[in-house]
Design a protein around this motif. Structure first.
Motif, PDB file in Angstrom:
ATOM      1  N   GLN A 201       0.876  -1.722  -0.317  1.00 24.56           N
ATOM      2  CA  GLN A 201      -0.553  -0.181   0.132  1.00 24.56           C
ATOM      3  C   GLN A 201       0.917   1.213  -0.292  1.00 24.56           C
ATOM      4  OE1 GLN A 201      -2.425  -0.453   3.767  1.00 24.56           O
ATOM      5  NE2 GLN A 201      -4.170  -1.747   2.121  1.00 24.56           N
ATOM      6  N   LEU A 202       2.472   0.836   0.559  1.00 27.53           N
ATOM      7  CA  LEU A 202       2.670   1.719   1.044  1.00 27.53           C
ATOM      8  C   LEU A 202       3.335   2.588  -0.400  1.00 27.53           C
ATOM      9  CD1 LEU A 202       4.878   2.130   3.842  1.00 27.53           C
ATOM     10  CD2 LEU A 202       2.722   3.859   3.706  1.00 27.53           C
ATOM     11  N   ALA A 203       3.893   1.200  -1.033  1.00 25.19           N
ATOM     12  CA  ALA A 203       4.670   1.743  -2.127  1.00 25.19           C
ATOM     13  C   ALA A 203       3.899   2.108  -3.431  1.00 25.19           C
ATOM     14  CB  ALA A 203       5.037   0.641  -2.819  1.00 25.19           C
ATOM     15  N   LYS A 204       2.160   1.543  -3.252  1.00 22.70           N
ATOM     16  CA  LYS A 204       1.199   2.302  -4.512  1.00 22.70           C
ATOM     17  C   LYS A 204       1.207   3.846  -3.988  1.00 22.70           C
ATOM     18  CE  LYS A 204      -3.765   1.402  -5.737  1.00 22.70           C
ATOM     19  NZ  LYS A 204      -5.046   0.790  -5.752  1.00 22.70           N
ATOM     20  N   ARG A 205       1.527   4.105  -3.578  1.00 20.15           N
ATOM     21  CA  ARG A 205       1.107   5.452  -2.805  1.00 20.15           C
ATOM     22  C   ARG A 205       2.087   6.710  -2.813  1.00 20.15           C
ATOM     23  NH1 ARG A 205      -0.739   5.176   3.477  1.00 20.15           N
ATOM     24  NH2 ARG A 205      -2.900   4.170   3.401  1.00 20.15           N
ATOM     25  N   GLN A 206       3.042   6.105  -3.006  1.00 23.29           N
ATOM     26  CA  GLN A 206       4.871   6.936  -3.803  1.00 23.29           C
ATOM     27  C   GLN A 206       4.250   6.731  -5.159  1.00 23.29           C
ATOM     28  OE1 GLN A 206       7.418   7.946  -1.702  1.00 23.29           O
ATOM     29  NE2 GLN A 206       7.470   6.629   0.156  1.00 23.29           N
ATOM     30  N   SER A 223      14.086   9.493  -6.533  1.00 14.75           N
ATOM     31  CA  SER A 223      14.423   8.816  -5.145  1.00 14.75           C
ATOM     32  C   SER A 223      12.551   8.146  -4.804  1.00 14.75           C
ATOM     33  CB  SER A 223      13.960  10.591  -4.816  1.00 14.75           C
ATOM     34  OG  SER A 223      13.225   9.867  -2.660  1.00 14.75           O
ATOM     35  N   THR A 224      11.653   8.249  -5.516  1.00 15.70           N
ATOM     36  CA  THR A 224      10.578   7.662  -5.231  1.00 15.70           C
ATOM     37  C   THR A 224      10.969   6.233  -6.088  1.00 15.70           C
ATOM     38  OG1 THR A 224       8.869   9.683  -6.362  1.00 15.70           O
ATOM     39  CG2 THR A 224       8.183   7.073  -5.756  1.00 15.70           C
ATOM     40  N   ILE A 225      11.659   5.619  -6.981  1.00 14.82           N
ATOM     41  CA  ILE A 225      11.872   4.556  -7.014  1.00 14.82           C
ATOM     42  C   ILE A 225      12.669   3.660  -6.079  1.00 14.82           C
ATOM     43  CG2 ILE A 225      12.584   2.643  -8.984  1.00 14.82           C
ATOM     44  CD1 ILE A 225      12.257   4.821 -11.158  1.00 14.82           C
ATOM     45  N   THR A 226      13.887   4.260  -5.785  1.00 19.66           N
ATOM     46  CA  THR A 226      14.105   3.175  -4.410  1.00 19.66           C
ATOM     47  C   THR A 226      13.610   3.487  -3.732  1.00 19.66           C
ATOM     48  OG1 THR A 226      16.561   4.964  -5.107  1.00 19.66           O
ATOM     49  CG2 THR A 226      16.323   4.551  -3.308  1.00 19.66           C
ATOM     50  N   ALA A 227      12.592   4.239  -2.948  1.00 25.05           N
ATOM     51  CA  ALA A 227      11.585   3.364  -1.657  1.00 25.05           C
ATOM     52  C   ALA A 227      10.508   3.277  -1.976  1.00 25.05           C
ATOM     53  CB  ALA A 227      10.485   5.412  -1.256  1.00 25.05           C
ATOM     54  N   VAL A 228      10.495   2.798  -3.062  1.00 28.57           N
ATOM     55  CA  VAL A 228       8.779   1.672  -3.848  1.00 28.57           C
ATOM     56  C   VAL A 228      10.248   0.507  -3.425  1.00 28.57           C
ATOM     57  CG1 VAL A 228       7.941   1.006  -5.405  1.00 28.57           C
ATOM     58  CG2 VAL A 228       8.236   3.343  -5.198  1.00 28.57           C
ATOM     59  N   GLN A 229      11.065   0.165  -3.957  1.00 31.92           N
ATOM     60  CA  GLN A 229      12.448  -0.649  -4.306  1.00 31.92           C
ATOM     61  C   GLN A 229      12.450  -1.882  -2.546  1.00 31.92           C
ATOM     62  OE1 GLN A 229      15.661  -0.136  -6.035  1.00 31.92           O
ATOM     63  NE2 GLN A 229      16.264  -2.542  -6.019  1.00 31.92           N
TER      64      GLN A 229
END
Length: 420
Positions: A201-206, A223-229
Protein backbone atom coordinates in the motif's frame (compact mmCIF):
# COMPACT_ATOMS: atom_id res chain seq x y z
CA UNK A 1 24.79 -82.19 102.31
CA UNK A 2 23.14 -82.30 105.78
CA UNK A 3 19.93 -80.53 106.69
CA UNK A 4 18.76 -79.46 110.17
CA UNK A 5 15.15 -80.04 111.07
CA UNK A 6 14.69 -76.37 111.83
CA UNK A 7 15.72 -75.57 108.24
CA UNK A 8 12.80 -77.53 106.75
CA UNK A 9 9.52 -75.72 106.12
CA UNK A 10 6.98 -76.29 108.83
CA UNK A 11 3.76 -77.95 107.61
CA UNK A 12 0.68 -77.28 109.62
CA UNK A 13 -1.52 -80.30 110.19
CA UNK A 14 -4.86 -80.28 108.44
CA UNK A 15 -7.62 -79.53 110.80
CA UNK A 16 -10.40 -82.04 110.85
CA UNK A 17 -12.84 -79.14 110.83
CA UNK A 18 -11.40 -77.58 107.54
CA UNK A 19 -13.73 -77.50 104.50
CA UNK A 20 -12.44 -79.57 101.56
CA UNK A 21 -12.22 -77.78 98.13
CA UNK A 22 -15.37 -77.90 96.06
CA UNK A 23 -15.25 -80.32 93.14
CA UNK A 24 -17.38 -79.37 90.05
CA UNK A 25 -20.04 -81.79 89.23
CA UNK A 26 -19.67 -83.94 86.11
CA UNK A 27 -22.68 -82.19 84.50
CA UNK A 28 -21.06 -78.81 84.95
CA UNK A 29 -17.76 -80.06 83.52
CA UNK A 30 -19.55 -81.48 80.50
CA UNK A 31 -21.27 -78.13 79.92
CA UNK A 32 -18.02 -76.19 80.06
CA UNK A 33 -16.34 -78.66 77.73
CA UNK A 34 -19.15 -78.31 75.20
CA UNK A 35 -18.92 -74.50 75.30
CA UNK A 36 -15.16 -74.66 74.64
CA UNK A 37 -15.68 -77.14 71.79
CA UNK A 38 -18.36 -74.94 70.24
CA UNK A 39 -16.11 -71.88 70.49
CA UNK A 40 -13.24 -73.79 68.87
CA UNK A 41 -15.53 -75.03 66.09
CA UNK A 42 -16.79 -71.49 65.41
CA UNK A 43 -13.22 -70.16 65.36
CA UNK A 44 -12.17 -72.97 63.02
CA UNK A 45 -15.12 -72.23 60.73
CA UNK A 46 -14.22 -68.53 60.72
CA UNK A 47 -10.60 -69.30 59.86
CA UNK A 48 -11.64 -71.66 57.06
CA UNK A 49 -14.10 -69.07 55.72
CA UNK A 50 -11.43 -66.37 55.76
CA UNK A 51 -8.98 -68.72 54.04
CA UNK A 52 -11.56 -69.56 51.37
CA UNK A 53 -12.36 -65.88 50.80
CA UNK A 54 -8.65 -65.08 50.45
CA UNK A 55 -8.19 -67.99 48.07
CA UNK A 56 -11.18 -67.00 45.94
CA UNK A 57 -10.38 -63.26 45.88
CA UNK A 58 -9.60 -61.80 42.44
CA UNK A 59 -6.96 -59.52 43.94
CA UNK A 60 -3.46 -60.88 44.51
CA UNK A 61 -3.07 -61.45 48.25
CA UNK A 62 0.45 -62.15 49.48
CA UNK A 63 1.71 -62.70 53.01
CA UNK A 64 5.42 -62.31 53.58
CA UNK A 65 7.57 -62.68 56.68
CA UNK A 66 9.84 -59.96 58.10
CA UNK A 67 12.57 -61.08 55.66
CA UNK A 68 10.15 -60.35 52.77
CA UNK A 69 9.94 -64.05 51.92
CA UNK A 70 6.57 -65.32 50.68
CA UNK A 71 4.62 -67.50 53.11
CA UNK A 72 1.18 -67.26 51.45
CA UNK A 73 0.18 -66.75 47.81
CA UNK A 74 -3.48 -66.97 46.75
CA UNK A 75 -5.16 -67.87 43.45
CA UNK A 76 -5.44 -64.20 42.56
CA UNK A 77 -1.66 -63.90 42.77
CA UNK A 78 -1.24 -67.03 40.64
CA UNK A 79 -3.59 -65.59 37.98
CA UNK A 80 -1.99 -62.16 37.95
CA UNK A 81 1.68 -63.08 38.06
CA UNK A 82 1.74 -66.56 36.50
CA UNK A 83 3.49 -68.54 39.29
CA UNK A 84 1.80 -71.29 41.31
CA UNK A 85 2.11 -71.04 45.09
CA UNK A 86 4.32 -74.14 45.44
CA UNK A 87 6.83 -72.63 42.98
CA UNK A 88 7.54 -69.43 44.84
CA UNK A 89 6.98 -70.01 48.58
CA UNK A 90 10.07 -68.84 50.42
CA UNK A 91 11.25 -66.48 47.68
CA UNK A 92 11.78 -62.74 48.24
CA UNK A 93 8.77 -60.89 46.84
CA UNK A 94 10.52 -57.85 45.39
CA UNK A 95 13.21 -59.96 43.75
CA UNK A 96 10.68 -62.34 42.20
CA UNK A 97 8.46 -59.55 40.87
CA UNK A 98 11.26 -57.05 40.15
CA UNK A 99 9.23 -54.45 42.01
CA UNK A 100 9.58 -50.83 40.92
CA UNK A 101 8.63 -48.45 43.73
CA UNK A 102 7.30 -44.88 43.36
CA UNK A 103 10.21 -43.67 45.50
CA UNK A 104 12.33 -46.46 46.94
CA UNK A 105 11.84 -49.72 48.81
CA UNK A 106 13.42 -48.17 51.91
CA UNK A 107 10.88 -45.33 51.87
CA UNK A 108 7.96 -47.80 51.71
CA UNK A 109 9.44 -49.97 54.49
CA UNK A 110 9.92 -46.89 56.68
CA UNK A 111 6.27 -45.88 56.27
CA UNK A 112 5.14 -49.44 57.06
CA UNK A 113 7.28 -49.51 60.19
CA UNK A 114 6.10 -46.08 61.33
CA UNK A 115 2.41 -46.10 60.38
CA UNK A 116 1.69 -49.81 60.11
CA UNK A 117 0.28 -49.52 56.58
CA UNK A 118 1.13 -48.22 53.11
CA UNK A 119 -0.89 -47.58 49.95
CA UNK A 120 0.39 -46.72 46.49
CA UNK A 121 1.12 -47.90 42.96
CA UNK A 122 3.81 -50.45 42.11
CA UNK A 123 5.10 -51.90 38.85
CA UNK A 124 5.62 -55.68 38.84
CA UNK A 125 7.06 -58.00 36.21
CA UNK A 126 5.09 -61.21 35.60
CA UNK A 127 6.41 -64.63 34.74
CA UNK A 128 5.97 -64.01 30.99
CA UNK A 129 7.91 -60.72 31.17
CA UNK A 130 4.80 -58.58 30.98
CA UNK A 131 4.77 -55.57 33.28
CA UNK A 132 1.66 -54.73 35.30
CA UNK A 133 0.75 -51.69 37.35
CA UNK A 134 -0.89 -52.61 40.66
CA UNK A 135 -2.69 -50.63 43.31
CA UNK A 136 -1.09 -52.01 46.45
CA UNK A 137 -2.22 -51.89 50.06
CA UNK A 138 0.15 -53.30 52.64
CA UNK A 139 -0.47 -53.84 56.38
CA UNK A 140 2.19 -54.69 58.94
CA UNK A 141 1.08 -57.35 61.47
CA UNK A 142 2.83 -57.35 64.86
CA UNK A 143 3.08 -60.09 67.50
CA UNK A 144 2.13 -59.78 71.19
CA UNK A 145 5.50 -58.22 71.94
CA UNK A 146 4.97 -55.58 69.23
CA UNK A 147 7.59 -56.99 66.89
CA UNK A 148 6.88 -57.26 63.11
CA UNK A 149 5.52 -60.76 62.44
CA UNK A 150 4.28 -60.53 58.83
CA UNK A 151 3.15 -58.17 56.08
CA UNK A 152 -0.19 -58.62 54.33
CA UNK A 153 -0.07 -57.26 50.77
CA UNK A 154 -3.18 -56.89 48.58
CA UNK A 155 -2.47 -55.96 44.94
CA UNK A 156 -5.10 -55.02 42.38
CA UNK A 157 -4.22 -54.89 38.67
CA UNK A 158 -4.97 -51.36 37.38
CA UNK A 159 -2.88 -51.53 34.21
CA UNK A 160 -5.82 -51.07 31.83
CA UNK A 161 -7.28 -48.24 33.91
CA UNK A 162 -3.87 -46.57 34.15
CA UNK A 163 -3.33 -46.80 30.38
CA UNK A 164 -6.84 -45.51 29.75
CA UNK A 165 -6.27 -42.54 32.06
CA UNK A 166 -2.87 -41.92 30.45
CA UNK A 167 -4.49 -41.87 27.00
CA UNK A 168 -7.15 -39.44 28.20
CA UNK A 169 -4.48 -37.22 29.72
CA UNK A 170 -2.37 -37.40 26.55
CA UNK A 171 -5.41 -36.56 24.42
CA UNK A 172 -6.21 -33.63 26.69
CA UNK A 173 -2.63 -32.38 26.44
CA UNK A 174 -2.66 -32.79 22.65
CA UNK A 175 -5.92 -30.86 22.44
CA UNK A 176 -4.45 -28.12 24.61
CA UNK A 177 -1.33 -27.95 22.46
CA UNK A 178 -3.41 -27.91 19.28
CA UNK A 179 -5.59 -25.07 20.58
CA UNK A 180 -2.48 -23.15 21.57
CA UNK A 181 -0.88 -23.90 18.21
CA UNK A 182 -3.92 -22.71 16.26
CA UNK A 183 -3.87 -19.45 18.20
CA UNK A 184 -0.16 -18.98 17.53
CA UNK A 185 -0.47 -20.04 13.88
CA UNK A 186 -3.32 -17.64 13.16
CA UNK A 187 -1.30 -14.80 14.68
CA UNK A 188 2.03 -15.67 13.06
CA UNK A 189 0.53 -16.26 9.64
CA UNK A 190 -1.35 -12.98 9.85
CA UNK A 191 1.75 -10.97 10.86
CA UNK A 192 3.70 -11.26 7.56
CA UNK A 193 0.48 -10.84 5.57
CA UNK A 194 -0.19 -7.56 7.38
CA UNK A 195 3.38 -6.40 6.70
CA UNK A 196 3.17 -7.40 3.02
CA UNK A 197 -0.11 -5.55 2.60
CA UNK A 198 1.20 -2.46 4.38
CA UNK A 199 4.39 -2.27 2.30
CA UNK A 200 2.47 -2.74 -0.97
CA UNK A 201 0.00 0.00 0.00
CA UNK A 202 2.86 2.40 0.80
CA UNK A 203 4.56 1.58 -2.49
CA UNK A 204 1.31 2.19 -4.36
CA UNK A 205 0.87 5.60 -2.68
CA UNK A 206 4.42 6.62 -3.55
CA UNK A 207 3.86 5.73 -7.20
CA UNK A 208 0.46 7.48 -7.33
CA UNK A 209 1.94 10.62 -5.77
CA UNK A 210 4.73 10.63 -8.32
CA UNK A 211 2.34 10.17 -11.25
CA UNK A 212 0.16 13.07 -10.09
CA UNK A 213 3.08 15.50 -9.80
CA UNK A 214 3.63 17.93 -12.69
CA UNK A 215 7.13 18.70 -13.78
CA UNK A 216 8.71 16.00 -11.65
CA UNK A 217 12.49 15.87 -11.90
CA UNK A 218 14.66 12.83 -12.58
CA UNK A 219 16.03 13.07 -9.05
CA UNK A 220 12.52 12.91 -7.60
CA UNK A 221 11.68 9.94 -9.82
CA UNK A 222 14.86 8.15 -8.75
CA UNK A 223 14.13 8.91 -5.08
CA UNK A 224 10.59 7.58 -5.39
CA UNK A 225 11.74 4.42 -7.17
CA UNK A 226 14.37 3.83 -4.49
CA UNK A 227 11.75 4.18 -1.74
CA UNK A 228 9.35 1.89 -3.59
CA UNK A 229 12.10 -0.67 -4.09
CA UNK A 230 12.81 -0.68 -0.34
CA UNK A 231 9.14 -1.26 0.39
CA UNK A 232 8.99 -4.11 -2.14
CA UNK A 233 12.13 -5.67 -0.65
CA UNK A 234 10.50 -5.69 2.78
CA UNK A 235 7.34 -7.19 1.30
CA UNK A 236 9.44 -9.89 -0.38
CA UNK A 237 11.16 -10.77 2.93
CA UNK A 238 7.79 -11.09 4.64
CA UNK A 239 6.56 -13.26 1.76
CA UNK A 240 9.60 -15.50 2.30
CA UNK A 241 8.73 -15.82 6.00
CA UNK A 242 5.13 -16.58 5.07
CA UNK A 243 6.30 -19.23 2.61
CA UNK A 244 8.51 -20.85 5.28
CA UNK A 245 5.63 -21.02 7.74
CA UNK A 246 3.33 -22.59 5.16
CA UNK A 247 6.04 -25.08 4.17
CA UNK A 248 6.51 -26.03 7.85
CA UNK A 249 2.78 -26.72 8.12
CA UNK A 250 2.87 -28.86 4.98
CA UNK A 251 5.97 -30.74 6.18
CA UNK A 252 4.56 -31.50 9.63
CA UNK A 253 1.28 -32.73 8.11
CA UNK A 254 3.29 -35.07 5.86
CA UNK A 255 5.32 -36.29 8.83
CA UNK A 256 2.18 -36.94 10.85
CA UNK A 257 0.73 -38.91 7.93
CA UNK A 258 4.03 -40.75 7.35
CA UNK A 259 4.39 -39.29 3.85
CA UNK A 260 7.53 -37.16 4.13
CA UNK A 261 9.52 -38.25 1.09
CA UNK A 262 13.26 -37.69 0.74
CA UNK A 263 15.26 -37.57 -2.49
CA UNK A 264 18.36 -39.41 -1.29
CA UNK A 265 21.51 -39.28 -3.40
CA UNK A 266 25.30 -39.16 -2.92
CA UNK A 267 26.39 -35.62 -2.08
CA UNK A 268 29.05 -33.58 -0.30
CA UNK A 269 27.92 -32.39 3.12
CA UNK A 270 30.56 -29.65 3.43
CA UNK A 271 29.29 -27.97 0.27
CA UNK A 272 25.68 -28.02 1.54
CA UNK A 273 26.69 -26.41 4.85
CA UNK A 274 28.95 -23.85 3.17
CA UNK A 275 26.14 -22.73 0.84
CA UNK A 276 23.76 -22.18 3.79
CA UNK A 277 26.43 -20.23 5.69
CA UNK A 278 27.05 -17.97 2.68
CA UNK A 279 23.32 -17.36 2.23
CA UNK A 280 22.96 -16.38 5.91
CA UNK A 281 26.00 -14.08 5.66
CA UNK A 282 24.29 -12.29 2.74
CA UNK A 283 21.00 -12.03 4.66
CA UNK A 284 22.72 -10.89 7.90
CA UNK A 285 25.76 -8.87 6.76
CA UNK A 286 26.33 -7.39 10.24
CA UNK A 287 26.60 -10.78 11.95
CA UNK A 288 29.81 -12.79 12.44
CA UNK A 289 29.32 -16.39 11.26
CA UNK A 290 32.44 -18.53 11.68
CA UNK A 291 32.74 -21.70 9.61
CA UNK A 292 35.22 -24.48 10.27
CA UNK A 293 35.25 -27.55 8.05
CA UNK A 294 37.55 -30.37 6.85
CA UNK A 295 39.74 -29.60 3.85
CA UNK A 296 38.35 -32.64 2.03
CA UNK A 297 34.76 -33.13 0.94
CA UNK A 298 32.57 -35.27 3.20
CA UNK A 299 30.52 -37.83 1.24
CA UNK A 300 27.06 -38.76 2.56
CA UNK A 301 23.80 -40.17 1.24
CA UNK A 302 21.23 -37.44 1.82
CA UNK A 303 18.52 -35.20 0.44
CA UNK A 304 20.46 -32.03 -0.42
CA UNK A 305 17.52 -29.63 0.01
CA UNK A 306 16.31 -31.23 3.26
CA UNK A 307 19.76 -31.26 4.89
CA UNK A 308 20.17 -27.64 3.84
CA UNK A 309 16.80 -26.96 5.51
CA UNK A 310 18.11 -28.47 8.77
CA UNK A 311 21.35 -26.43 8.71
CA UNK A 312 19.40 -23.28 7.85
CA UNK A 313 17.01 -23.87 10.77
CA UNK A 314 19.88 -24.37 13.24
CA UNK A 315 21.74 -21.33 11.97
CA UNK A 316 18.75 -18.98 11.77
CA UNK A 317 17.75 -19.94 15.33
CA UNK A 318 21.29 -19.29 16.58
CA UNK A 319 21.23 -15.83 14.99
CA UNK A 320 17.72 -15.12 16.24
CA UNK A 321 18.37 -15.94 19.92
CA UNK A 322 21.82 -14.36 20.36
CA UNK A 323 22.92 -10.73 20.50
CA UNK A 324 23.94 -9.14 17.19
CA UNK A 325 27.42 -8.51 18.56
CA UNK A 326 28.02 -12.17 19.42
CA UNK A 327 29.44 -14.63 16.85
CA UNK A 328 27.86 -17.90 15.74
CA UNK A 329 30.13 -20.85 14.94
CA UNK A 330 29.38 -23.63 12.45
CA UNK A 331 31.51 -26.80 12.37
CA UNK A 332 31.72 -29.92 10.22
CA UNK A 333 33.76 -32.63 11.96
CA UNK A 334 34.63 -36.23 11.15
CA UNK A 335 34.09 -38.70 14.01
CA UNK A 336 35.03 -42.18 12.85
CA UNK A 337 32.35 -43.49 10.51
CA UNK A 338 30.05 -40.48 10.97
CA UNK A 339 30.17 -36.74 10.31
CA UNK A 340 28.95 -34.21 12.87
CA UNK A 341 27.56 -30.78 11.99
CA UNK A 342 27.15 -28.33 14.88
CA UNK A 343 25.97 -24.74 15.28
CA UNK A 344 27.07 -22.95 18.46
CA UNK A 345 25.67 -19.66 19.73
CA UNK A 346 26.22 -17.47 22.77
CA UNK A 347 22.55 -16.98 23.52
CA UNK A 348 20.59 -17.48 26.76
CA UNK A 349 20.89 -21.27 26.76
CA UNK A 350 18.23 -23.80 27.70
CA UNK A 351 17.42 -25.38 31.09
CA UNK A 352 17.78 -29.19 31.21
CA UNK A 353 14.02 -29.73 31.23
CA UNK A 354 13.62 -27.89 27.92
CA UNK A 355 16.39 -29.68 26.02
CA UNK A 356 14.27 -32.75 25.23
CA UNK A 357 10.94 -31.03 24.78
CA UNK A 358 12.11 -28.57 22.11
CA UNK A 359 12.12 -31.43 19.58
CA UNK A 360 8.40 -32.07 20.13
CA UNK A 361 5.80 -30.93 17.64
CA UNK A 362 4.24 -27.52 18.45
CA UNK A 363 6.57 -26.96 21.42
CA UNK A 364 8.09 -23.52 21.92
CA UNK A 365 10.52 -22.90 24.76
CA UNK A 366 9.13 -20.50 27.35
CA UNK A 367 10.97 -17.40 28.43
CA UNK A 368 13.47 -17.43 25.54
CA UNK A 369 13.67 -13.92 24.14
CA UNK A 370 14.33 -13.18 20.47
CA UNK A 371 17.44 -10.98 20.31
CA UNK A 372 17.52 -10.18 16.60
CA UNK A 373 15.56 -10.83 13.42
CA UNK A 374 12.03 -12.13 13.24
CA UNK A 375 10.31 -13.81 16.15
CA UNK A 376 7.96 -15.72 13.88
CA UNK A 377 7.83 -19.45 14.55
CA UNK A 378 5.27 -22.20 15.02
CA UNK A 379 7.29 -24.62 17.15
CA UNK A 380 7.66 -27.00 14.19
CA UNK A 381 11.18 -26.37 12.89
CA UNK A 382 13.19 -28.60 15.23
CA UNK A 383 10.59 -31.37 15.08
CA UNK A 384 10.92 -31.38 11.29
CA UNK A 385 14.74 -31.32 11.57
CA UNK A 386 14.77 -34.37 13.83
CA UNK A 387 12.46 -36.30 11.50
CA UNK A 388 14.60 -35.52 8.44
CA UNK A 389 17.89 -36.50 10.07
CA UNK A 390 16.50 -39.69 11.65
CA UNK A 391 15.07 -40.77 8.28
CA UNK A 392 18.59 -40.35 6.87
CA UNK A 393 20.01 -42.64 9.58
CA UNK A 394 21.46 -39.88 11.77
CA UNK A 395 20.83 -38.34 15.15
CA UNK A 396 20.13 -34.86 16.53
CA UNK A 397 20.90 -33.27 19.88
CA UNK A 398 21.65 -30.15 21.84
CA UNK A 399 24.23 -29.24 24.45
CA UNK A 400 23.24 -26.16 26.39
CA UNK A 401 23.97 -24.24 29.56
CA UNK A 402 21.88 -21.36 30.83
CA UNK A 403 23.64 -18.03 30.48
CA UNK A 404 26.38 -19.51 28.27
CA UNK A 405 24.75 -20.66 25.03
CA UNK A 406 23.68 -23.68 23.03
CA UNK A 407 25.19 -26.05 20.50
CA UNK A 408 22.71 -27.80 18.22
CA UNK A 409 24.14 -30.73 16.28
CA UNK A 410 23.28 -33.60 13.99
CA UNK A 411 25.19 -36.58 12.66
CA UNK A 412 25.02 -38.56 9.42
CA UNK A 413 26.79 -41.78 8.44
CA UNK A 414 29.68 -41.39 6.01
CA UNK A 415 29.59 -43.11 2.65
CA UNK A 416 32.46 -45.60 2.70
CA UNK A 417 34.48 -45.77 -0.48
CA UNK A 418 34.94 -49.17 -2.14
CA UNK A 419 38.63 -49.20 -1.22
CA UNK A 420 38.06 -48.53 2.50
Amino acid sequence: MEYNLQDLPQISPVSSSATPPAVPSSDKLDGQRKLVEQELQQRDQTIRLQANLIELAHDAIIVRNPASRIVSWNKGAETLYGWAAHEILGQVTHTLLDTRFPQSREAVDNILERKGEWEGELIHTCRDGRQVIVESRQVLVRDEQGCPAATLEINRDITERWLRDAKVQALSETTRQMDEFLGIASHELRTPLTAIKGNLQLAKRQLNRMLKQDGITKEEVASTITAVQGLLDRAERQATIQNRLVNDLIDVSRIHAGHLELQIEPCGLTGIVREVVEDQRDINPTRTILFENPTMEVPVLADIDRVGQVVNNYLSNALKYSEETRPVEVRVELEGSIVRVSVRDEGPGLPPGEQERIWDRFYRAEGVEVKSGSGVGLGLGLHICRTIIEQLGGQVGVESKEGVGSTFWFTLPLVQSSGS
